[in-house]
Design a protein around this motif. Structure first.
Motif, PDB file in Angstrom:
ATOM      1  N   GLU A 155      -6.500 -12.535   4.973  1.00  0.00           N
ATOM      2  CA  GLU A 155      -6.743 -12.674   6.420  1.00  0.00           C
ATOM      3  C   GLU A 155      -7.740 -13.796   6.689  1.00  0.00           C
ATOM      4  O   GLU A 155      -7.559 -14.596   7.619  1.00  0.00           O
ATOM      5  CB  GLU A 155      -7.268 -11.357   6.983  1.00  0.00           C
ATOM      6  N   ALA A 156      -8.792 -13.878   5.872  1.00  0.00           N
ATOM      7  CA  ALA A 156      -9.770 -14.959   6.033  1.00  0.00           C
ATOM      8  C   ALA A 156      -9.130 -16.322   5.782  1.00  0.00           C
ATOM      9  O   ALA A 156      -9.428 -17.301   6.476  1.00  0.00           O
ATOM     10  CB  ALA A 156     -10.943 -14.738   5.079  1.00  0.00           C
ATOM     11  N   LEU A 157      -8.243 -16.382   4.784  1.00  0.00           N
ATOM     12  CA  LEU A 157      -7.538 -17.635   4.502  1.00  0.00           C
ATOM     13  C   LEU A 157      -6.687 -18.051   5.697  1.00  0.00           C
ATOM     14  O   LEU A 157      -6.647 -19.231   6.066  1.00  0.00           O
ATOM     15  CB  LEU A 157      -6.667 -17.470   3.250  1.00  0.00           C
ATOM     16  N   ARG A 158      -6.021 -17.083   6.325  1.00  0.00           N
ATOM     17  CA  ARG A 158      -5.195 -17.390   7.500  1.00  0.00           C
ATOM     18  C   ARG A 158      -6.035 -17.876   8.667  1.00  0.00           C
ATOM     19  O   ARG A 158      -5.570 -18.703   9.464  1.00  0.00           O
ATOM     20  CB  ARG A 158      -4.384 -16.156   7.912  1.00  0.00           C
ATOM     21  N   ARG A 159      -7.231 -17.342   8.804  1.00  0.00           N
ATOM     22  CA  ARG A 159      -8.091 -17.809   9.897  1.00  0.00           C
ATOM     23  C   ARG A 159      -8.435 -19.289   9.721  1.00  0.00           C
ATOM     24  O   ARG A 159      -8.467 -20.050  10.697  1.00  0.00           O
ATOM     25  CB  ARG A 159      -9.375 -16.988   9.955  1.00  0.00           C
ATOM     26  N   ASP A 160      -8.695 -19.689   8.485  1.00  0.00           N
ATOM     27  CA  ASP A 160      -9.033 -21.087   8.226  1.00  0.00           C
ATOM     28  C   ASP A 160      -7.805 -21.986   8.185  1.00  0.00           C
ATOM     29  O   ASP A 160      -7.884 -23.170   8.528  1.00  0.00           O
ATOM     30  CB  ASP A 160      -9.785 -21.196   6.894  1.00  0.00           C
ATOM     31  N   HIS A 161      -6.679 -21.412   7.757  1.00  0.00           N
ATOM     32  CA  HIS A 161      -5.428 -22.173   7.612  1.00  0.00           C
ATOM     33  C   HIS A 161      -4.292 -21.322   8.182  1.00  0.00           C
ATOM     34  O   HIS A 161      -3.636 -20.579   7.435  1.00  0.00           O
ATOM     35  CB  HIS A 161      -5.175 -22.510   6.141  1.00  0.00           C
ATOM     36  N   PRO A 162      -4.046 -21.402   9.477  1.00  0.00           N
ATOM     37  CA  PRO A 162      -3.079 -20.501  10.126  1.00  0.00           C
ATOM     38  C   PRO A 162      -1.676 -20.516   9.522  1.00  0.00           C
ATOM     39  O   PRO A 162      -0.943 -19.536   9.627  1.00  0.00           O
ATOM     40  CB  PRO A 162      -3.069 -21.001  11.580  1.00  0.00           C
ATOM     41  N   GLY A 163      -1.297 -21.596   8.884  1.00  0.00           N
ATOM     42  CA  GLY A 163       0.037 -21.650   8.289  1.00  0.00           C
ATOM     43  C   GLY A 163       0.143 -20.907   6.962  1.00  0.00           C
ATOM     44  O   GLY A 163       1.250 -20.695   6.455  1.00  0.00           O
ATOM     45  N   ALA A 164      -0.987 -20.493   6.417  1.00  0.00           N
ATOM     46  CA  ALA A 164      -0.992 -19.806   5.114  1.00  0.00           C
ATOM     47  C   ALA A 164      -0.807 -18.310   5.331  1.00  0.00           C
ATOM     48  O   ALA A 164      -1.711 -17.503   5.091  1.00  0.00           O
ATOM     49  CB  ALA A 164      -2.298 -20.094   4.382  1.00  0.00           C
ATOM     50  N   ASP A 165       0.378 -17.920   5.780  1.00  0.00           N
ATOM     51  CA  ASP A 165       0.611 -16.551   6.232  1.00  0.00           C
ATOM     52  C   ASP A 165       1.354 -15.674   5.230  1.00  0.00           C
ATOM     53  O   ASP A 165       1.685 -14.524   5.527  1.00  0.00           O
ATOM     54  CB  ASP A 165       1.359 -16.557   7.564  1.00  0.00           C
ATOM     55  N   GLU A 166       1.608 -16.186   4.017  1.00  0.00           N
ATOM     56  CA  GLU A 166       2.282 -15.374   3.009  1.00  0.00           C
ATOM     57  C   GLU A 166       1.250 -14.649   2.138  1.00  0.00           C
ATOM     58  O   GLU A 166       0.184 -15.186   1.834  1.00  0.00           O
ATOM     59  CB  GLU A 166       3.190 -16.238   2.137  1.00  0.00           C
ATOM     60  N   PHE A 167       1.588 -13.430   1.741  1.00  0.00           N
ATOM     61  CA  PHE A 167       0.704 -12.609   0.911  1.00  0.00           C
ATOM     62  C   PHE A 167       1.565 -11.970  -0.170  1.00  0.00           C
ATOM     63  O   PHE A 167       2.261 -10.987   0.071  1.00  0.00           O
ATOM     64  CB  PHE A 167       0.021 -11.558   1.781  1.00  0.00           C
ATOM     65  N   SER A 168       1.557 -12.592  -1.342  1.00  0.00           N
ATOM     66  CA  SER A 168       2.399 -12.155  -2.459  1.00  0.00           C
ATOM     67  C   SER A 168       1.632 -11.146  -3.290  1.00  0.00           C
ATOM     68  O   SER A 168       0.668 -11.488  -3.992  1.00  0.00           O
ATOM     69  CB  SER A 168       2.793 -13.374  -3.310  1.00  0.00           C
ATOM     70  N   ALA A 169       2.035  -9.875  -3.205  1.00  0.00           N
ATOM     71  CA  ALA A 169       1.321  -8.803  -3.901  1.00  0.00           C
ATOM     72  C   ALA A 169       2.282  -7.650  -4.136  1.00  0.00           C
ATOM     73  O   ALA A 169       3.107  -7.330  -3.279  1.00  0.00           O
ATOM     74  CB  ALA A 169       0.121  -8.330  -3.079  1.00  0.00           C
ATOM     75  N   GLY A 170       2.149  -7.007  -5.295  1.00  0.00           N
ATOM     76  CA  GLY A 170       2.970  -5.843  -5.587  1.00  0.00           C
ATOM     77  C   GLY A 170       4.066  -6.129  -6.589  1.00  0.00           C
ATOM     78  O   GLY A 170       4.756  -7.151  -6.502  1.00  0.00           O
ATOM     79  N   MET A 171       4.193  -5.184  -7.564  1.00  0.00           N
ATOM     80  CA  MET A 171       5.229  -5.285  -8.583  1.00  0.00           C
ATOM     81  C   MET A 171       5.932  -3.932  -8.700  1.00  0.00           C
ATOM     82  O   MET A 171       5.795  -3.081  -7.825  1.00  0.00           O
ATOM     83  CB  MET A 171       4.610  -5.749  -9.899  1.00  0.00           C
ATOM     84  N   SER A 172       6.662  -3.729  -9.771  1.00  0.00           N
ATOM     85  CA  SER A 172       7.495  -2.536  -9.895  1.00  0.00           C
ATOM     86  C   SER A 172       6.720  -1.240  -9.681  1.00  0.00           C
ATOM     87  O   SER A 172       7.184  -0.327  -8.998  1.00  0.00           O
ATOM     88  CB  SER A 172       8.165  -2.494 -11.276  1.00  0.00           C
ATOM     89  N   GLY A 173       5.526  -1.138 -10.267  1.00  0.00           N
ATOM     90  CA  GLY A 173       4.803   0.121 -10.247  1.00  0.00           C
ATOM     91  C   GLY A 173       3.901   0.346  -9.066  1.00  0.00           C
ATOM     92  O   GLY A 173       3.414   1.480  -8.861  1.00  0.00           O
ATOM     93  N   ASP A 174       3.661  -0.703  -8.261  1.00  0.00           N
ATOM     94  CA  ASP A 174       2.670  -0.545  -7.193  1.00  0.00           C
ATOM     95  C   ASP A 174       3.089  -1.175  -5.868  1.00  0.00           C
ATOM     96  O   ASP A 174       2.254  -1.444  -5.008  1.00  0.00           O
ATOM     97  CB  ASP A 174       1.326  -1.135  -7.633  1.00  0.00           C
ATOM     98  N   LEU A 175       4.397  -1.422  -5.702  1.00  0.00           N
ATOM     99  CA  LEU A 175       4.823  -2.138  -4.504  1.00  0.00           C
ATOM    100  C   LEU A 175       4.523  -1.386  -3.216  1.00  0.00           C
ATOM    101  O   LEU A 175       4.268  -1.989  -2.164  1.00  0.00           O
ATOM    102  CB  LEU A 175       6.291  -2.534  -4.602  1.00  0.00           C
ATOM    103  N   GLU A 176       4.530  -0.042  -3.270  1.00  0.00           N
ATOM    104  CA  GLU A 176       4.236   0.725  -2.051  1.00  0.00           C
ATOM    105  C   GLU A 176       2.804   0.467  -1.572  1.00  0.00           C
ATOM    106  O   GLU A 176       2.561   0.276  -0.371  1.00  0.00           O
ATOM    107  CB  GLU A 176       4.447   2.223  -2.289  1.00  0.00           C
ATOM    108  N   SER A 177       1.862   0.448  -2.509  1.00  0.00           N
ATOM    109  CA  SER A 177       0.466   0.188  -2.143  1.00  0.00           C
ATOM    110  C   SER A 177       0.306  -1.225  -1.598  1.00  0.00           C
ATOM    111  O   SER A 177      -0.463  -1.459  -0.652  1.00  0.00           O
ATOM    112  CB  SER A 177      -0.444   0.378  -3.360  1.00  0.00           C
ATOM    113  N   ALA A 178       1.017  -2.172  -2.179  1.00  0.00           N
ATOM    114  CA  ALA A 178       0.931  -3.552  -1.717  1.00  0.00           C
ATOM    115  C   ALA A 178       1.484  -3.693  -0.306  1.00  0.00           C
ATOM    116  O   ALA A 178       0.895  -4.381   0.543  1.00  0.00           O
ATOM    117  CB  ALA A 178       1.684  -4.465  -2.681  1.00  0.00           C
TER     118      ALA A 178
END
Length: 242
Positions: A198-221
């Motif tokens: 979120e802080a990155l997006r505030r400084d760079h509004p176009g940086a809106d992707e958040f790549s997080a989560g894999m097979s075992g934890d995608l729900e939490s991500a």
């Protein structure tokens, strides 16, 4: 003639997409999430099967393996090859970054100025030679625990790296990527990473992707706001012994 492996992949893919839909609903989200299917160590035959099943984002961890699969898919089915997006999600040595820029459609693992500059150089060269058009979207990999030996930039160095990438011509700052530390609850780590994103997006509004989560934890991500999950084992099964 039936193909048991295609049927297996189709079933696993459907189960994973059901998990994604359920996680989005549980989080009260109305948007979607990109599914990057990670094919590390699996044969190109599985890549072809996945593409024919409608997978449009493929992910690779290793530079040489990825380049070979890109070439093999293009040779096997040029039309399918044109429809998929290749994601580099693994660590990149700075001396190999230029080569990655020649085949990758999105890079999730930029963690240094040297890697960013290598991608810039490679993408500029590919554009000049008519091999690629458009800028290369890149995400900055954040080290949540500060152990940069496992990959990722330390959080105190993230703003400087973000500013540098944002000033490049042939790559575009697209967002943040995280791999949660081995210790601790993934949900806690993802919530922490979401605040950084979120802080990155505030400084760079176009940086809106958040790549997080894999097979075992995608729900939490997804609960933390992930816009892209990277799933291998849940769809392809255990990796072959190499």
């Amino acid at each position: 003639m039936s193909d048991p492996r295609s049927e297996e992949l189709a079933a696993r893919l459907a189960e994973t997409r059901e998990r994604l839909d359920a996680a989005l609903a549980a989080a009260g989200r109305q948007d979607g999430v990109d599914l990057v299917v990670v094919t590390k160590f699996h044969p190109v035959g599985d890549v072809v099967r996945l593409a024919r099943l409608g997978v449009r984002d493929l992910g690779e961890n290793r530079v040489q393996e990825a380049a070979a699969k890109v070439a093999d898919l293009s040779a096997a089915d040029p039309e399918l090859a044109a429809a998929v997006r290749w994601n580099m999600i693994g660590h990149i040595q700075s001396n190999k970054a230029a080569a990655v820029a020649g085949w990758a459609d999105r890079v999730h693992s930029v963690d240094s100025v040297k890697v960013a500059n290598g991608l810039e150089k490679g993408r500029a060269r590919a554009a000049a030679e008519g091999e690629r058009t458009g800028v290369l979207p890149v995400l900055l990999q954040l080290s949540l625990d500060g152990d940069t030996l496992r990959g990722g930039v330390a959080r105190q160095d993230l703003p400087r790296l973000a500013d540098h990438v944002a000033g490049l011509e042939h790559v575009r700052l697209a967002g943040l990527m995280v791999v949660p530390p081995l210790e601790g609850a993934p949900a806690v780590h993802f919530a922490d990473a979401a605040r950084v994103a979120e802080a990155l997006r505030r400084d760079h509004p176009g940086a809106d992707e958040f790549s997080a989560g894999m097979s075992g934890d995608l729900e939490s991500a997804i609960a933390a706001g992930s816009t892209c999950v990277r799933v291998g084992t849940a769809i392809l099964g255990p990796r072959p012994v190499v």
